[in-house]
Design a protein around this motif. Structure first.
Motif, PDB file in Angstrom:
ATOM      1  N   ASP A  85      57.677  48.822 -13.844  1.00 59.42           N
ATOM      2  CA  ASP A  85      58.689  48.665 -14.890  1.00 59.42           C
ATOM      3  C   ASP A  85      60.062  48.709 -14.227  1.00 59.42           C
ATOM      4  OD1 ASP A  85      60.087  48.479 -17.227  1.00 59.42           O
ATOM      5  OD2 ASP A  85      59.717  50.555 -17.847  1.00 59.42           O
ATOM      6  N   PRO A  86      60.775  47.584 -14.210  1.00 60.36           N
ATOM      7  CA  PRO A  86      60.424  46.293 -14.801  1.00 60.36           C
ATOM      8  C   PRO A  86      59.264  45.626 -14.052  1.00 60.36           C
ATOM      9  CG  PRO A  86      62.421  46.101 -13.503  1.00 60.36           C
ATOM     10  CD  PRO A  86      62.096  47.547 -13.534  1.00 60.36           C
ATOM     11  N   LEU A  87      58.666  44.627 -14.694  1.00 64.47           N
ATOM     12  CA  LEU A  87      57.493  43.969 -14.137  1.00 64.47           C
ATOM     13  C   LEU A  87      57.866  43.330 -12.795  1.00 64.47           C
ATOM     14  CD1 LEU A  87      54.668  43.805 -15.368  1.00 64.47           C
ATOM     15  CD2 LEU A  87      55.167  41.441 -16.016  1.00 64.47           C
ATOM     16  N   PRO A  88      57.079  43.602 -11.737  1.00 61.17           N
ATOM     17  CA  PRO A  88      57.487  43.137 -10.402  1.00 61.17           C
ATOM     18  C   PRO A  88      57.237  41.652 -10.197  1.00 61.17           C
ATOM     19  CG  PRO A  88      55.387  44.257 -10.273  1.00 61.17           C
ATOM     20  CD  PRO A  88      55.838  44.396 -11.703  1.00 61.17           C
ATOM     21  N   GLU A  89      57.908  41.112  -9.170  1.00 56.37           N
ATOM     22  CA  GLU A  89      57.619  39.781  -8.664  1.00 56.37           C
ATOM     23  C   GLU A  89      56.529  39.909  -7.603  1.00 56.37           C
ATOM     24  OE1 GLU A  89      61.178  38.180  -7.112  1.00 56.37           O
ATOM     25  OE2 GLU A  89      62.227  38.067  -9.049  1.00 56.37           O
ATOM     26  N   VAL A  90      55.564  38.979  -7.621  1.00 58.34           N
ATOM     27  CA  VAL A  90      54.424  39.062  -6.712  1.00 58.34           C
ATOM     28  C   VAL A  90      54.374  37.795  -5.869  1.00 58.34           C
ATOM     29  CG1 VAL A  90      51.931  39.411  -6.513  1.00 58.34           C
ATOM     30  CG2 VAL A  90      53.187  40.457  -8.421  1.00 58.34           C
ATOM     31  N   THR A  91      54.194  37.991  -4.553  1.00 55.78           N
ATOM     32  CA  THR A  91      54.041  36.848  -3.648  1.00 55.78           C
ATOM     33  C   THR A  91      53.143  37.269  -2.491  1.00 55.78           C
ATOM     34  OG1 THR A  91      55.219  35.146  -2.395  1.00 55.78           O
ATOM     35  CG2 THR A  91      56.052  37.383  -2.253  1.00 55.78           C
ATOM     36  N   PHE A  92      52.987  36.355  -1.502  1.00 58.93           N
ATOM     37  CA  PHE A  92      52.078  36.597  -0.382  1.00 58.93           C
ATOM     38  C   PHE A  92      52.814  36.357   0.936  1.00 58.93           C
ATOM     39  CE2 PHE A  92      49.513  35.308  -3.981  1.00 58.93           C
ATOM     40  CZ  PHE A  92      48.475  36.241  -3.978  1.00 58.93           C
ATOM     41  N   LEU A  93      52.358  37.067   1.975  1.00 59.90           N
ATOM     42  CA  LEU A  93      52.891  36.881   3.327  1.00 59.90           C
ATOM     43  C   LEU A  93      51.738  36.973   4.303  1.00 59.90           C
ATOM     44  CD1 LEU A  93      55.295  36.703   5.352  1.00 59.90           C
ATOM     45  CD2 LEU A  93      55.311  39.210   5.366  1.00 59.90           C
ATOM     46  N   LYS A  94      51.595  35.922   5.143  1.00 60.98           N
ATOM     47  CA  LYS A  94      50.516  35.943   6.122  1.00 60.98           C
ATOM     48  C   LYS A  94      50.926  36.754   7.340  1.00 60.98           C
ATOM     49  CE  LYS A  94      47.339  33.147   8.861  1.00 60.98           C
ATOM     50  NZ  LYS A  94      46.950  31.839   9.367  1.00 60.98           N
TER      51      LYS A  94
ATOM     52  N   LEU B 195      57.078  35.594   9.133  1.00 57.84           N
ATOM     53  CA  LEU B 195      58.209  36.394   8.667  1.00 57.84           C
ATOM     54  C   LEU B 195      58.660  36.051   7.261  1.00 57.84           C
ATOM     55  CD1 LEU B 195      60.389  36.313  11.935  1.00 57.84           C
ATOM     56  CD2 LEU B 195      58.794  38.096  11.188  1.00 57.84           C
ATOM     57  N   ILE B 196      58.343  34.840   6.804  1.00 57.32           N
ATOM     58  CA  ILE B 196      58.856  34.388   5.512  1.00 57.32           C
ATOM     59  C   ILE B 196      57.706  34.343   4.514  1.00 57.32           C
ATOM     60  CG2 ILE B 196      59.999  32.504   4.295  1.00 57.32           C
ATOM     61  CD1 ILE B 196      61.259  31.688   6.941  1.00 57.32           C
ATOM     62  N   PRO B 197      57.832  35.051   3.379  1.00 51.71           N
ATOM     63  CA  PRO B 197      56.761  35.016   2.364  1.00 51.71           C
ATOM     64  C   PRO B 197      56.655  33.620   1.745  1.00 51.71           C
ATOM     65  CG  PRO B 197      58.254  36.889   2.022  1.00 51.71           C
ATOM     66  CD  PRO B 197      58.909  35.988   3.006  1.00 51.71           C
ATOM     67  N   TYR B 198      55.502  33.371   1.142  1.00 49.88           N
ATOM     68  CA  TYR B 198      55.309  32.123   0.415  1.00 49.88           C
ATOM     69  C   TYR B 198      56.126  32.139  -0.863  1.00 49.88           C
ATOM     70  CZ  TYR B 198      51.285  31.462   3.530  1.00 49.88           C
ATOM     71  OH  TYR B 198      50.479  31.314   4.628  1.00 49.88           O
TER      72      TYR B 198
ATOM     73  N   ASN C  81      63.077  46.613  -8.851  1.00 50.44           N
ATOM     74  CA  ASN C  81      64.230  47.437  -8.462  1.00 50.44           C
ATOM     75  C   ASN C  81      63.817  48.762  -7.834  1.00 50.44           C
ATOM     76  OD1 ASN C  81      65.847  45.456  -9.534  1.00 50.44           O
ATOM     77  ND2 ASN C  81      66.094  46.468 -11.520  1.00 50.44           N
ATOM     78  N   GLY C  82      62.589  49.170  -8.088  1.00 58.82           N
ATOM     79  CA  GLY C  82      62.118  50.434  -7.530  1.00 58.82           C
ATOM     80  C   GLY C  82      61.651  50.334  -6.105  1.00 58.82           C
ATOM     81  N   GLY C  83      61.497  49.130  -5.575  1.00 59.65           N
ATOM     82  CA  GLY C  83      61.056  48.979  -4.194  1.00 59.65           C
ATOM     83  C   GLY C  83      59.948  47.952  -4.061  1.00 59.65           C
ATOM     84  N   ASN C  84      59.260  48.038  -2.933  1.00 61.44           N
ATOM     85  CA  ASN C  84      58.185  47.102  -2.614  1.00 61.44           C
ATOM     86  C   ASN C  84      56.860  47.845  -2.501  1.00 61.44           C
ATOM     87  OD1 ASN C  84      60.209  45.234  -2.434  1.00 61.44           O
ATOM     88  ND2 ASN C  84      60.239  45.173  -0.209  1.00 61.44           N
ATOM     89  N   TYR C  85      55.815  47.152  -2.819  1.00 64.01           N
ATOM     90  CA  TYR C  85      54.464  47.676  -2.606  1.00 64.01           C
ATOM     91  C   TYR C  85      53.666  46.570  -1.935  1.00 64.01           C
ATOM     92  CZ  TYR C  85      50.060  50.122  -3.426  1.00 64.01           C
ATOM     93  OH  TYR C  85      48.865  50.781  -3.260  1.00 64.01           O
ATOM     94  N   THR C  86      52.991  46.913  -0.845  1.00 67.19           N
ATOM     95  CA  THR C  86      52.256  45.923  -0.063  1.00 67.19           C
ATOM     96  C   THR C  86      50.809  46.348   0.086  1.00 67.19           C
ATOM     97  OG1 THR C  86      54.258  45.347   1.173  1.00 67.19           O
ATOM     98  CG2 THR C  86      52.153  44.699   2.132  1.00 67.19           C
ATOM     99  N   LYS C  87      49.931  45.386  -0.117  1.00 68.81           N
ATOM    100  CA  LYS C  87      48.510  45.632   0.104  1.00 68.81           C
ATOM    101  C   LYS C  87      47.938  44.413   0.809  1.00 68.81           C
ATOM    102  CE  LYS C  87      44.240  47.075  -2.200  1.00 68.81           C
ATOM    103  NZ  LYS C  87      43.607  47.441  -3.497  1.00 68.81           N
TER     104      LYS C  87
ATOM    105  N   CYS D  72      49.790  41.055  -0.048  1.00 70.56           N
ATOM    106  CA  CYS D  72      50.308  40.845  -1.409  1.00 70.56           C
ATOM    107  C   CYS D  72      51.507  41.766  -1.572  1.00 70.56           C
ATOM    108  CB  CYS D  72      49.230  41.160  -2.435  1.00 70.56           C
ATOM    109  SG  CYS D  72      49.850  41.095  -4.149  1.00 70.56           S
ATOM    110  N   ILE D  73      52.670  41.214  -1.873  1.00 69.47           N
ATOM    111  CA  ILE D  73      53.919  41.978  -1.961  1.00 69.47           C
ATOM    112  C   ILE D  73      54.387  41.974  -3.410  1.00 69.47           C
ATOM    113  CG2 ILE D  73      56.287  42.176  -1.149  1.00 69.47           C
ATOM    114  CD1 ILE D  73      55.454  40.603   1.327  1.00 69.47           C
TER     115      ILE D  73
END
Length: 917
Positions: A349-358, A362-365, A411-417, A406-407
């Motif tokens: 909250d707020p709903l995060p933006e989700v993308t991928f990085l191989k 260095l640059i996410p998709y 506003n609260g930060g990043n979460y990576t798995k 998966c990133i």
């Protein structure tokens, strides 16, 4: 009574009854006289006594009578005429040592005023009384006049001063010691002074003064009035966002007097100041610090500010941001050439933006088709309370295999798995480099092939079409796609081509490895005797044409005394090729060797040795070369040492202006141990003919084997030094190793030059400083040349006229030196032949030179010269004035190259006198 009557009476006879009657009459008259003299006295004396209320008083009543025993009923009567009873406050008691009574009154009250009477009876018939008037007064009393009072800025306030006094007191006022009366700002009233509108000027001292004219009493009360200012916001709280589980703060700062007190209330009006674990309020600034924010903290937060002058409040909203969390992300697998997808869901909250990085990039998709690779597509969507992204890869390639992060970000930060895409493909031996192997004499050999494949491949080994699974001479080991077989070639049939076959569900592949038989290397093509000293020989080898199939690992030499036979364990040394070790068969110890080419040491001088050589590989030593015989030279002075220094244009530069550490390596000693090294150095300067000595020679000895370094100290800054290093043993000195050293400029001089350059920049239109300096030098040089020319003319005249002067003395010395030259040369030759040298350890040998100064040219212009006595002085043998003739290139200030400046032979010039070299 007349005189006659008196006379008659005196002459008349008196009867006894008459005598008694007369006596009684006389006593009566006396008693009447005593009654008239009796009285009471009240102390303190005076009819009126004035005392303040609250004071204590004592009244003493004493009887003054002829016969104190005749006094009775002595007592005190109050203003009401009644006898005063004994009590705690008012009491009376008799005097002990006299006739009287004391009246005590404690804590006088206004009602105690009046006339007090002391009463008594004398001679049972006479009443005695004394009176005193007691007046009580009320002193100046501050009934309501606090010394500390406070007023609120901008509001009316009465400075209180209520005074009680009897007689009444008169009141007046002062502010800061200056009196004032009723005006537009102040109104003086009975109970104080009214300030119509409090200002900051009223934050001061007021004095309330009371006086009573009738009693002369005067009192004043200094009252401190402190003006309080209601709180006012300096920084109001604003809406704030804090990440859940983290900390933050909210500002709320106000001004006021006294300093305001801050209270923070949550949405339920709960005082946050009381929760000291997670909420901390700064009492000075009002800042609210929030630790470990929780979701329940979100809502309106109120800041309440108050002091004694008033209070204010302000509300702001606290937003608690939920960190993103990936709640679903699964690995995926696909077959090469087909399609695969990864799906990632995240909350926050707020709903995060989700993308991928191989991994490895260095640059996410970005959402949609990727510009860099149109096979890759990212789709994003919202699924209820989750943000979802889907990564699709078409036409899978092996390079697509790997980790994909998966990133999720808000506003609260990043979460990576991390998730993994597995690309399945048929076996491949692309990363299996082994193509041949060598073995000999039944040595075990490992053959390895690595098949890349997903899923893992099954590996089989074949030799000449025969499956090796059941061969007892071959052991197999397979792990994670890699297979190794250990072969024992018991006969020639095991040499040949081995085939490694890998198979999985997607296909198969094979790899061929050739097993060859290795041999010992062939004979060396050439052995060179590079350098021969009394105890060492330096070799260089050219390897064999045939290495036996394996790399040459070492070169070896075997040696013995001439005439001896080669036994089973001759003296031998082995040098590892490409390494820094050798192996000595004589002592069976591995030694470190940094000399290249290869050096054989510890030989005996003037001894004849026989040598033979061979190359070695893993199989063993090759064929030994034919025997070669050499005679070692006789013992001699050591070889020239090697100075370790980094040169530029043949000059070594030191970063220090006054010191330099000279380092070197010890040379071969040529049969006798080196006992010390000699270091000699002196400054030189550049001339048109080369480098010449320009200062004092310094010579020192460095003991060996203790040291191979020497620190030169007290050098001159920005100066070139010539340094010579020689090794010494009992036979003599080695040839000198030479370098030229330039010291750095002095730091203070450099700073002074920089400062002068900054302060006095050159004017392009005026002559340069160097030009002016050069002109000055030219003028001085011309003057000196003229003076020298005049002196030479006078000296030559003296020579030709009277055979006197410097010219004559030089010519006579030159003749003597020529006659002595041959004997000196013969002496040096004898020293060389005998292997000995006389050497002064402290400095260059000295010789006696006799200089005669006599009267010369008595009749010539030089007649002014004075005759001097014969003097004998020691003069140091001069070092060579110049470096060899082939050193013609000058060393400039910018350290230009010196061509042929330093010789590395025994014939080079040296600063040492009578050197055997």
């Amino acid at each position: 009574m007349g005189a006659e009557q008196k006379k008659f009476i005196a002459m008349r006879p008196i009867s006894s009854s008459s005598v008694w009657l007369m006596a009684a009459f006389v006593g009566y008259l006396c008693s009447m006289a005593g009654a008239q003299d009796a009285r009471l006295v009240i102390l303190p004396d005076g009819g009126n006594i004035i005392r303040p209320v609250g004071a204590n008083i004592v009244l003493t009543c004493k009887g003054e009578v002829p016969d104190p025993e005749l006094i009775s009923e002595l007592r005190w009567l109050g203003p009401n005429g009644q006898e005063l009873p004994n009590g705690d406050r008012i009491s009376s008691e008799e005097l002990v040592s006299d006739v009287g009574r004391i009246l005590f009154i404690k804590g006088l009250q206004e009602a105690d005023s009046g006339k007090y009477t002391c009463s008594a009876v004398y001679t049972s018939s006479q009443r005695l009384e004394a009176h005193v008037n007691l007046t009580t007064i009320v002193g100046i009393t501050w009934e309501d006049a606090p010394t500390e009072q406070s007023a609120i800025f901008g509001q009316p306030y009465k400075v209180r001063c209520v005074v009680r006094a009897n007689p009444p007191a008169t009141i007046d006022w002062q502010k800061n010691g200056v009196g004032f009366t009723t005006n537009n700002q102040y109104v003086i009233e009975n109970d104080g002074v009214l300030i119509r509108e409090v200002s900051l000027e009223d934050d001061t001292y007021f004095t309330c003064r009371a006086r009573v004219q009738t009693t002369g009493q005067l009192e004043d009360r200094r009252i401190r009035v402190e003006v309080f200012i209601p709180p006012e916001f300096i920084r109001e709280p604003v809406n704030t966002s804090i990440v859940e589980g983290e900390g933050g703060y909210m500002e709320c700062q106000a001004s006021g007097k006294p300093d305001p007190v801050y209270t923070w209330l949550d949405r339920n009006n709960q005082n946050l100041n009381l929760n000291r674990e997670r909420f901390i309020v700064d009492e000075q600034t009002g800042r609210l610090t929030i630790n470990d924010a929780k979701r329940t903290d979100e809502g309106e937060i109120k800041c309440l500010v108050e002091n004694r002058a008033g209070k204010i409040q302000k509300t702001a909203y606290l937003k608690v941001i939920m960190k993103p969390v990936v709640v679903e992300y699964l690995n995926a697998s696909g077959i090469m050439g087909r399609e695969v997808s990864l799906t990632c869901k995240a909350s926050g909250d707020p709903l995060p933006e989700v993308t991928f990085l191989k991994e490895g990039t260095l640059i996410p998709y970005t959402p949609g088709v990727q510009n860099s690779d149109d096979r890759i597509i990212v789709d994003t969507s919202r699924e209820g309370e989750y943000a979802q992204a889907r990564l699709v890869i078409r036409d899978l390639m092996r390079s697509d295999d790997g980790l994909y992060a998966c990133i999720a970000k808000n506003n609260g930060g990043n979460y990576t798995k991390n998730g993994h895409i597995t690309v399945e493909f048929p076996p491949s031996f692309a990363l299996s480099p082994m193509s041949e192997a060598w073995s000999w004499d039944n040595h075990l050999v490992n053959l390895t092939c690595r098949a890349e494949s997903i899923p893992n491949a099954t590996i089989s080994w074949f030799l000449n079409g025969r499956n090796l699974e059941n061969d007892y001479n071959i052991r197999m080991n397979a792990f994670n796609g890699e297979s190794t077989i250990t072969v024992t070639p018991i006969d020639l049939s095991y040499y040949g081509t081995y085939r490694c076959l890998a198979t999985n569900i997607h296909g198969k592949d094979e790899k061929a490895i050739e097993l060859r038989e290795a041999r010992a290397p062939g004979p060396l093509l050439q052995t060179k005797f590079e350098t021969i000293t009394a105890t060492t020989i330096t070799f260089n080898f050219i390897g064999p044409v045939d290495n036996g199939g394996l790399p040459i690992t070492a070169f070896a030499v075997q040696y013995k005394l001439a005439g001896q036979v080669w036994d089973e364990k001759p003296l031998q040394r082995v040098w590892v090729v490409g390494g820094n070790e050798y192996y000595d068969m004589h002592d069976s110890i591995a030694h470190a060797n940094t000399d290249i080419p290869y050096i054989l040491e510890n030989l005996e001088p003037q001894t004849i040795y026989s040598f033979r050589f061979a190359a070695k590989n893993q199989v063993g030593y090759g064929e030994w070369s034919r025997e070669e015989t050499h005679t070692m030279p006789k013992r001699a002075a050591p070889e020239e040492p090697y100075i370790i220094a980094k040169t530029e244009n043949k000059v070594v530069s030191t970063p220090y202006p006054d010191r330099y550490e000279l380092l070197w390596s010890a040379p071969p000693n040529n049969g006798e141990p080196i006992d010390y090294f000699e270091v000699a150095y002196y400054p030189v300067r550049n001339t048109s003919a080369g480098l010449i000595e320009a200062g004092q020679l310094v010579r020192t000895q460095v003991p060996y084997p203790a040291n191979v370094r020497f620190e030169m100290k007290n050098l001159k800054a920005d100066t070139i030094y010539r340094i010579e290093l020689r090794a010494h043993n009992v036979i003599g000195f080695s040839a000198p190793a030479e370098i030229l050293l330039r010291t750095a400029k002095d730091a203070a001089a450099v700073e002074e030059e920089d400062l002068s350059a900054t302060i006095s920049p050159r004017d392009p239109a005026s002559p340069s400083q160097s030009a002016v300096k050069a002109g000055t030098y030219v003028i001085i040089g011309v003057i000196v040349a003229v003076l020298i020319f005049i002196a030479l003319v006078i000296d030559v005249s003296c020579y030709f006229v009277n055979k006197r002067g410097l010219t004559y003395m030089i010519c006579s010395r030159s003749g003597r030196n020529k006659s002595n030259g041959r004997s000196s040369s013969n002496k040096n030759a004898a020293l060389m032949e005998g292997g000995k040298e006389e050497h002064n350890d402290e400095k260059t040998p000295l010789r006696e030179v006799t200089v005669e100064f006599q009267d010369a040219c008595r009749e010539t212009p030089c007649a002014e010269q004075q005759q001097q006595q014969q003097q004998t002085t020691q003069v140091d043998q001069p070092s060579p004035a110049l470096i060899n003739d082939d050193q013609k290139e000058l060393i400039k200030d910018d350290v230009t190259d010196i061509n042929n400046g330093l010789k590395k032979s025994a014939s080079k010039s040296s600063v040492a006198k009578d050197s055997p070299v």
